[in-house]
Design an enzyme around this catalytic site. Structure first.
Site, mmCIF file in Angstrom:
data_model
loop_
_atom_site.group_PDB
_atom_site.id
_atom_site.type_symbol
_atom_site.label_atom_id
_atom_site.label_comp_id
_atom_site.label_asym_id
_atom_site.label_seq_id
_atom_site.Cartn_x
_atom_site.Cartn_y
_atom_site.Cartn_z
ATOM 1 N N HIS A 36 -42.139 4.718 -74.296
ATOM 2 C CA HIS A 36 -42.154 3.870 -73.102
ATOM 3 C C HIS A 36 -42.276 2.407 -73.539
ATOM 4 O O HIS A 36 -43.052 2.088 -74.438
ATOM 5 C CB HIS A 36 -43.348 4.266 -72.230
ATOM 6 C CG HIS A 36 -43.643 3.316 -71.122
ATOM 7 N ND1 HIS A 36 -44.756 2.493 -71.128
ATOM 8 C CD2 HIS A 36 -42.988 3.049 -69.975
ATOM 9 C CE1 HIS A 36 -44.771 1.766 -70.029
ATOM 10 N NE2 HIS A 36 -43.704 2.083 -69.317
ATOM 11 N N HIS A 110 -41.595 -7.242 -71.658
ATOM 12 C CA HIS A 110 -42.657 -6.519 -70.948
ATOM 13 C C HIS A 110 -43.818 -7.511 -70.818
ATOM 14 O O HIS A 110 -44.628 -7.642 -71.726
ATOM 15 C CB HIS A 110 -43.096 -5.265 -71.707
ATOM 16 C CG HIS A 110 -44.020 -4.398 -70.894
ATOM 17 N ND1 HIS A 110 -45.133 -3.771 -71.425
ATOM 18 C CD2 HIS A 110 -43.997 -4.050 -69.582
ATOM 19 C CE1 HIS A 110 -45.748 -3.078 -70.482
ATOM 20 N NE2 HIS A 110 -45.078 -3.230 -69.352
#
Length: 313
Positions: A36, A110
């Site tokens: 992830h 991110h």
């Protein structure tokens, strides 16, 4: 503990070492380890803050960027080391920096942008795929932050063209129902999933569903995933069961990110053993395809997922 080099090597070619009875079944019926936010190990402390929205205005403050970095890093090892460790699915979130003088240069993101650009990383993945022709890789490209309306179409065309040129004959076509044997026979070992409605060719797959608990509470993550898996129809396409923990988007996020001596990797290290026990128990009741996690080189994550393919071994 992080896996040793020997442990990494033992899963470097795990697909080619699966028993022959698994070579003919569709890949979406295999259990495949995935990561992830795969590129979050590379976040740039000098980047502007992209998320959460409440901290964007603090981008010029180093301490604010440092806090975001601590709670945005989900992986500790490079993408090549993740590949060596046995990871075969990668969650790759794409972004363009505003005011970048190179009109087509893209990064991952991110919370912050990565230091390394997309083309460099994909070239590394292509080199690894070329050296491991029996290992099937799944690259899921998504989010596309900063793809403003006036340039979005051009950027998507450029990126897809680069992918098709780079991976070329390695790309597995969408019209196939791939198995290990069929991929090996055709010399293809890369699937690219592209989460955007732009025109796809036969070489580019559409979005692969990613299911996750959307919580920092492991009990809630398990409950939501169990509900999804038990409601789902028999697996006839790729899907991802995401074990990742997710920070809240509300003001409650401050309860986590303002902890002075903690970070997301620390929380995950404490939670992952329990989540992996749940995976072993749940897989006996419902099939799992791609199982994705944070800190994928810890706590026996890769070995746990691979063993789901042959639980009696």
């Amino acid at each position: 503990m992080t896996m040793t080099a020997n442990e990494d090597k033992s899963y470097c070619n795990w697909m080619s070492q699966l028993p022959p009875e698994l070579h003919d079944i569709p890949l979406f019926k295999l259990a495949i380890p995935g990561s992830h936010d795969s590129m979050s190990y590379d976040l740039d402390i000098n980047s502007s803050i992209m998320e959460p929205d409440r901290l964007k205005k603090l981008s010029k403050i180093y301490c604010a960027r440092k806090i975001v970095q601590k709670w945005a890093i989900t992986q500790e090892e490079t993408i090549t080391k993740q590949l060596d460790a046995g990871v075969r699915y990668f969650d790759l979130r794409i972004a363009r920096k505003a005011h970048d003088p190179d009109p087509t240069r893209l990064y991952f993101h991110h919370g912050l942008y990565t230091k390394t650009d997309v083309e460099t990383v994909l070239e590394e993945v292509n080199d690894w795929a070329g050296g491991h022709p029996k290992e099937i890789l799944i690259l899921a490209l998504s989010h596309f932050h900063g793809f403003d309306k006036n340039i979005a179409e051009h950027l998507h065309r450029h990126l897809i063209s680069f992918i098709m040129t780079l991976f070329g004959a390695k790309l597995i076509h969408t019209k196939e129902t791939p198995s290990l044997k069929s991929c090996w026979g055709k010399g293809r070992n890369v699937i690219v999933s592209y989460d955007h409605s732009t025109q796809h060719s036969n070489e580019i797959w559409s979005k692969i569903p990613y299911y996750y608990g959307d919580s920092m509470d492991t009990s809630e993550v398990e409950s939501k995933l169990r509900h999804i898996l038990e409601k789902a129809s028999p697996v006839q396409s790729f899907s991802v069961c995401g074990l990742n923990l997710t920070l809240p988007e509300s003001a409650r996020v401050l309860l986590y990110i303002l902890r002075p001596f903690d970070h997301l990797v620390g929380v995950i290290r404490r939670s992952l053993p329990r989540l992996l026990r749940w995976v072993e128990q749940q897989s006996a009741k419902t099939p799992m395809n791609i199982v994705a996690s944070d800190v994928v080189t810890r706590n026996g994550f890769v070995s746990t997922v691979i063993k789901l393919n042959n639980p009696n071994a």
